[in-house]
Design a protein around this motif. Structure first.
Motif, PDB file in Angstrom:
ATOM      1  N   ILE A 154      56.998  28.589  65.706  1.00  0.00           N
ATOM      2  CA  ILE A 154      58.064  27.578  65.746  1.00  0.00           C
ATOM      3  C   ILE A 154      57.901  26.588  64.602  1.00  0.00           C
ATOM      4  O   ILE A 154      58.873  26.244  63.919  1.00  0.00           O
ATOM      5  CB  ILE A 154      58.057  26.857  67.101  1.00  0.00           C
ATOM      6  CG1 ILE A 154      58.386  27.844  68.231  1.00  0.00           C
ATOM      7  CG2 ILE A 154      59.048  25.690  67.115  1.00  0.00           C
ATOM      8  CD1 ILE A 154      58.129  27.302  69.609  1.00  0.00           C
ATOM      9  N   ALA A 155      56.671  26.140  64.363  1.00  0.00           N
ATOM     10  CA  ALA A 155      56.440  25.176  63.285  1.00  0.00           C
ATOM     11  C   ALA A 155      56.786  25.783  61.928  1.00  0.00           C
ATOM     12  O   ALA A 155      57.383  25.115  61.071  1.00  0.00           O
ATOM     13  CB  ALA A 155      54.982  24.717  63.300  1.00  0.00           C
TER      14      ALA A 155
ATOM     15  N   ARG B 273      52.472  31.265  52.106  1.00  0.00           N
ATOM     16  CA  ARG B 273      53.607  30.687  52.844  1.00  0.00           C
ATOM     17  C   ARG B 273      54.424  31.797  53.511  1.00  0.00           C
ATOM     18  O   ARG B 273      55.653  31.772  53.539  1.00  0.00           O
ATOM     19  CB  ARG B 273      54.510  29.846  51.928  1.00  0.00           C
ATOM     20  CG  ARG B 273      53.800  28.778  51.136  1.00  0.00           C
ATOM     21  CD  ARG B 273      53.350  27.633  51.989  1.00  0.00           C
ATOM     22  NE  ARG B 273      54.469  26.820  52.471  1.00  0.00           N
ATOM     23  CZ  ARG B 273      54.318  25.704  53.172  1.00  0.00           C
ATOM     24  NH1 ARG B 273      53.099  25.278  53.489  1.00  0.00           N
ATOM     25  NH2 ARG B 273      55.361  25.018  53.576  1.00  0.00           N
ATOM     26  N   ILE B 274      53.715  32.758  54.093  1.00  0.00           N
ATOM     27  CA  ILE B 274      54.348  33.869  54.806  1.00  0.00           C
ATOM     28  C   ILE B 274      53.656  34.011  56.152  1.00  0.00           C
ATOM     29  O   ILE B 274      52.425  34.035  56.233  1.00  0.00           O
ATOM     30  CB  ILE B 274      54.241  35.189  54.022  1.00  0.00           C
ATOM     31  CG1 ILE B 274      55.087  35.120  52.742  1.00  0.00           C
ATOM     32  CG2 ILE B 274      54.674  36.382  54.880  1.00  0.00           C
ATOM     33  CD1 ILE B 274      54.942  36.330  51.844  1.00  0.00           C
ATOM     34  N   LEU B 275      54.455  34.099  57.206  1.00  0.00           N
ATOM     35  CA  LEU B 275      53.935  34.330  58.551  1.00  0.00           C
ATOM     36  C   LEU B 275      54.163  35.794  58.905  1.00  0.00           C
ATOM     37  O   LEU B 275      55.304  36.258  58.938  1.00  0.00           O
ATOM     38  CB  LEU B 275      54.636  33.429  59.567  1.00  0.00           C
ATOM     39  CG  LEU B 275      54.315  33.672  61.040  1.00  0.00           C
ATOM     40  CD1 LEU B 275      52.842  33.405  61.329  1.00  0.00           C
ATOM     41  CD2 LEU B 275      55.206  32.813  61.935  1.00  0.00           C
ATOM     42  N   VAL B 276      53.093  36.511  59.156  1.00  0.00           N
ATOM     43  CA  VAL B 276      53.182  37.930  59.488  1.00  0.00           C
ATOM     44  C   VAL B 276      53.274  38.065  61.003  1.00  0.00           C
ATOM     45  O   VAL B 276      52.423  37.555  61.732  1.00  0.00           O
ATOM     46  CB  VAL B 276      51.960  38.690  58.958  1.00  0.00           C
ATOM     47  CG1 VAL B 276      52.045  40.162  59.346  1.00  0.00           C
ATOM     48  CG2 VAL B 276      51.846  38.530  57.448  1.00  0.00           C
ATOM     49  N   LEU B 277      54.316  38.763  61.459  1.00  0.00           N
ATOM     50  CA  LEU B 277      54.555  38.951  62.889  1.00  0.00           C
ATOM     51  C   LEU B 277      54.576  40.435  63.220  1.00  0.00           C
ATOM     52  O   LEU B 277      54.931  41.270  62.381  1.00  0.00           O
ATOM     53  CB  LEU B 277      55.904  38.334  63.288  1.00  0.00           C
ATOM     54  CG  LEU B 277      56.020  36.824  63.132  1.00  0.00           C
ATOM     55  CD1 LEU B 277      57.465  36.392  63.306  1.00  0.00           C
ATOM     56  CD2 LEU B 277      55.129  36.118  64.142  1.00  0.00           C
TER      57      LEU B 277
ATOM     58  N   VAL C  48      57.840  36.548  57.906  1.00  0.00           N
ATOM     59  CA  VAL C  48      58.833  35.472  57.913  1.00  0.00           C
ATOM     60  C   VAL C  48      58.422  34.448  56.857  1.00  0.00           C
ATOM     61  O   VAL C  48      57.254  34.052  56.794  1.00  0.00           O
ATOM     62  CB  VAL C  48      58.904  34.787  59.299  1.00  0.00           C
ATOM     63  CG1 VAL C  48      59.820  33.575  59.259  1.00  0.00           C
ATOM     64  CG2 VAL C  48      59.372  35.783  60.358  1.00  0.00           C
ATOM     65  N   ARG C  49      59.354  34.053  56.041  1.00  0.00           N
ATOM     66  CA  ARG C  49      59.081  33.029  55.033  1.00  0.00           C
ATOM     67  C   ARG C  49      58.903  31.684  55.714  1.00  0.00           C
ATOM     68  O   ARG C  49      59.722  31.274  56.531  1.00  0.00           O
ATOM     69  CB  ARG C  49      60.230  32.972  54.019  1.00  0.00           C
ATOM     70  CG  ARG C  49      60.053  31.962  52.903  1.00  0.00           C
ATOM     71  CD  ARG C  49      58.964  32.352  51.944  1.00  0.00           C
ATOM     72  NE  ARG C  49      59.233  33.598  51.255  1.00  0.00           N
ATOM     73  CZ  ARG C  49      58.410  34.139  50.364  1.00  0.00           C
ATOM     74  NH1 ARG C  49      57.259  33.531  50.082  1.00  0.00           N
ATOM     75  NH2 ARG C  49      58.709  35.274  49.790  1.00  0.00           N
ATOM     76  N   VAL C  50      57.826  30.977  55.391  1.00  0.00           N
ATOM     77  CA  VAL C  50      57.539  29.685  56.011  1.00  0.00           C
ATOM     78  C   VAL C  50      58.510  28.625  55.488  1.00  0.00           C
ATOM     79  O   VAL C  50      58.806  28.552  54.294  1.00  0.00           O
ATOM     80  CB  VAL C  50      56.079  29.268  55.720  1.00  0.00           C
ATOM     81  CG1 VAL C  50      55.803  27.849  56.191  1.00  0.00           C
ATOM     82  CG2 VAL C  50      55.119  30.246  56.388  1.00  0.00           C
ATOM     83  N   HIS C  51      59.014  27.812  56.396  1.00  0.00           N
ATOM     84  CA  HIS C  51      59.950  26.740  56.061  1.00  0.00           C
ATOM     85  C   HIS C  51      59.304  25.783  55.055  1.00  0.00           C
ATOM     86  O   HIS C  51      58.118  25.444  55.175  1.00  0.00           O
ATOM     87  CB  HIS C  51      60.311  25.984  57.345  1.00  0.00           C
ATOM     88  CG  HIS C  51      61.479  25.063  57.229  1.00  0.00           C
ATOM     89  ND1 HIS C  51      61.432  23.876  56.514  1.00  0.00           N
ATOM     90  CD2 HIS C  51      62.730  25.137  57.756  1.00  0.00           C
ATOM     91  CE1 HIS C  51      62.592  23.272  56.605  1.00  0.00           C
ATOM     92  NE2 HIS C  51      63.410  24.022  57.344  1.00  0.00           N
ATOM     93  N   PRO C  52      60.039  25.325  54.051  1.00  0.00           N
ATOM     94  CA  PRO C  52      59.437  24.442  53.031  1.00  0.00           C
ATOM     95  C   PRO C  52      58.920  23.114  53.579  1.00  0.00           C
ATOM     96  O   PRO C  52      58.070  22.481  52.952  1.00  0.00           O
ATOM     97  CB  PRO C  52      60.589  24.217  52.033  1.00  0.00           C
ATOM     98  CG  PRO C  52      61.833  24.611  52.763  1.00  0.00           C
ATOM     99  CD  PRO C  52      61.437  25.655  53.735  1.00  0.00           C
ATOM    100  N   GLU C  53      59.424  22.685  54.745  1.00  0.00           N
ATOM    101  CA  GLU C  53      58.956  21.414  55.315  1.00  0.00           C
ATOM    102  C   GLU C  53      57.755  21.588  56.257  1.00  0.00           C
ATOM    103  O   GLU C  53      57.251  20.593  56.794  1.00  0.00           O
ATOM    104  CB  GLU C  53      60.100  20.745  56.091  1.00  0.00           C
ATOM    105  CG  GLU C  53      61.281  20.336  55.228  1.00  0.00           C
ATOM    106  CD  GLU C  53      60.902  19.266  54.220  1.00  0.00           C
ATOM    107  OE1 GLU C  53      60.029  18.440  54.534  1.00  0.00           O
ATOM    108  OE2 GLU C  53      61.470  19.267  53.111  1.00  0.00           O
ATOM    109  N   PHE C  54      57.311  22.812  56.446  1.00  0.00           N
ATOM    110  CA  PHE C  54      56.149  23.028  57.322  1.00  0.00           C
ATOM    111  C   PHE C  54      54.909  22.383  56.727  1.00  0.00           C
ATOM    112  O   PHE C  54      54.615  22.520  55.546  1.00  0.00           O
ATOM    113  CB  PHE C  54      55.904  24.528  57.509  1.00  0.00           C
ATOM    114  CG  PHE C  54      54.561  24.849  58.128  1.00  0.00           C
ATOM    115  CD1 PHE C  54      54.361  24.692  59.489  1.00  0.00           C
ATOM    116  CD2 PHE C  54      53.502  25.298  57.342  1.00  0.00           C
ATOM    117  CE1 PHE C  54      53.126  24.978  60.066  1.00  0.00           C
ATOM    118  CE2 PHE C  54      52.269  25.594  57.913  1.00  0.00           C
ATOM    119  CZ  PHE C  54      52.077  25.427  59.276  1.00  0.00           C
TER     120      PHE C  54
END
Length: 328
Positions: A125-126, A156-160, A170-176
């Motif tokens: 979610i974050a 900056r990549i979340l592997v699911l 999933v590409r991590v949001h720039p504000e994370f």
């Protein structure tokens, strides 16, 4: 392209911490300096790691810093039972969809489709919604559970798992942003953090604050008069310097004594029996035991001398730095 949050993500966002400065919020030169350094790293995109013993104020620092980022905050507390699913989520069951086709009245056609139901956890979610993740005591989770953070913090990549999302990354949001805390002195229930993860963080060691900051925090958290809070802080700091303890006396001990003194309306004085007993209750258990592992009367005498020195009739009422070595 931005996508609307899933129902589970929206529920988590609705319950995210909305931090606002409260009456206990303290600003001192030392805290401002730490915040400034950490905020500069976070603004560039580097995660920050506050490392220090229990009671040193790491979690409070992390949450205060997260508040300044003005994004929803998700708090995650490390646990020995964690696995990767605890951070990113996983399949929680299946959902069946049934379609009944009566296009021809004399013929009924039914189609069923079963699909896994994915439940997002805090890290997912974050990362997808651009929240600030505060991962408290992250080294209490097994290193294998935290491996998923490596690509999050670097690439900056979340592997699911493919089965849950129909996609592998999933590409991590720039504000994370991510803020971590750990206690290197507490070996019970902790795991050695992998070097690759620590290498991706900026670690700021938090041992203890300066005297003025400890007094300000104690006043804010207890409501006690500054002169009385100073006496308690000086007493605890001198005990800390003595090294005559098995559990390090921290700012938390000062706050506990001050809060109880304020709540019970006790005079912060060596000739106030209930205040003396309060100090012994909260500090004696931290002192070194005797040879047989039982409380050592000499340690209680040492604490009594501390109380007399800082809270006795001869104690100066001005807010002056404590003399080192009284507890020795």
């Amino acid at each position: 392209m931005a996508h609307p949050p899933t129902s589970t993500a929206q529920a988590a966002l609705d319950n995210a911490l909305r931090l606002q400065p409260g009456p206990e919020h303290v600003r001192t030169a030392e805290l401002d300096a730490i915040h400034g350094r950490a905020l500069a790293y976070l603004n560039v995109g580097y995660p920050v790691h506050f490392r220090g013993p229990a009671g040193s104020g790491k979690t409070k620092l992390a949450l205060s810093l997260a508040q300044e980022l003005a994004r929803p905050v998700l708090l995650l507390v490390g646990d020995d039972t964690f696995d990767t699913r605890s951070l990113i989520g996983g399949d929680t069951g299946t959902r069946t969809r049934r379609v009944v086709d009566r296009y021809i009245t004399s013929v009924m056609k039914m189609e069923s489709e079963t699909a896994p139901v994915w439940l997002d956890r805090a890290l997912t979610i974050a990362c997808t919604e651009g929240c600030t993740l505060v991962y408290d005591e992250f080294n209490r989770a097994p290193a294998s559970a935290n491996n998923v953070l490596l690509t999050v913090l670097e690439e900056r990549i979340l592997v699911l798992p493919k089965s849950g999302r129909g996609e592998t990354a999933v590409r991590v949001h720039p504000e994370f942003r991510a803020i971590f805390t750990s206690n290197p002195e507490d070996h019970a229930g902790t795991h050695a953090a992998q070097d690759a993860l620590i290498d991706r963080m900026v670690t700021i060691d938090v041992e203890s604050f300066d005297r003025d900051t400890e007094i300000a925090i104690t006043v804010a958290r207890s409501g006690l008069a500054e002169v009385d809070a100073a006496r308690i802080v000086d007493m605890v700091r001198d005990f800390r310097r003595s090294r005559e303890w098995v559990q390090r006396p921290t700012l938390r001990a000062s706050i506990m004594i001050a809060r109880m003194a304020q709540r019970l309306e006790l005079r912060v004085a060596a000739d106030e029996p209930r205040f003396v007993q309060l100090c012994l209750d909260l500090l004696a258990s931290r002192a070194k035991p005797g040879p047989n592992g039982v409380p050592d009367p000499r340690q209680r005498q040492m604490l009594a001398r501390l109380i007399e020195h800082f809270c006795g009739a001869e104690a100066a009422t001005s807010l002056r730095p404590a003399r080192a070595g009284i507890a020795a």
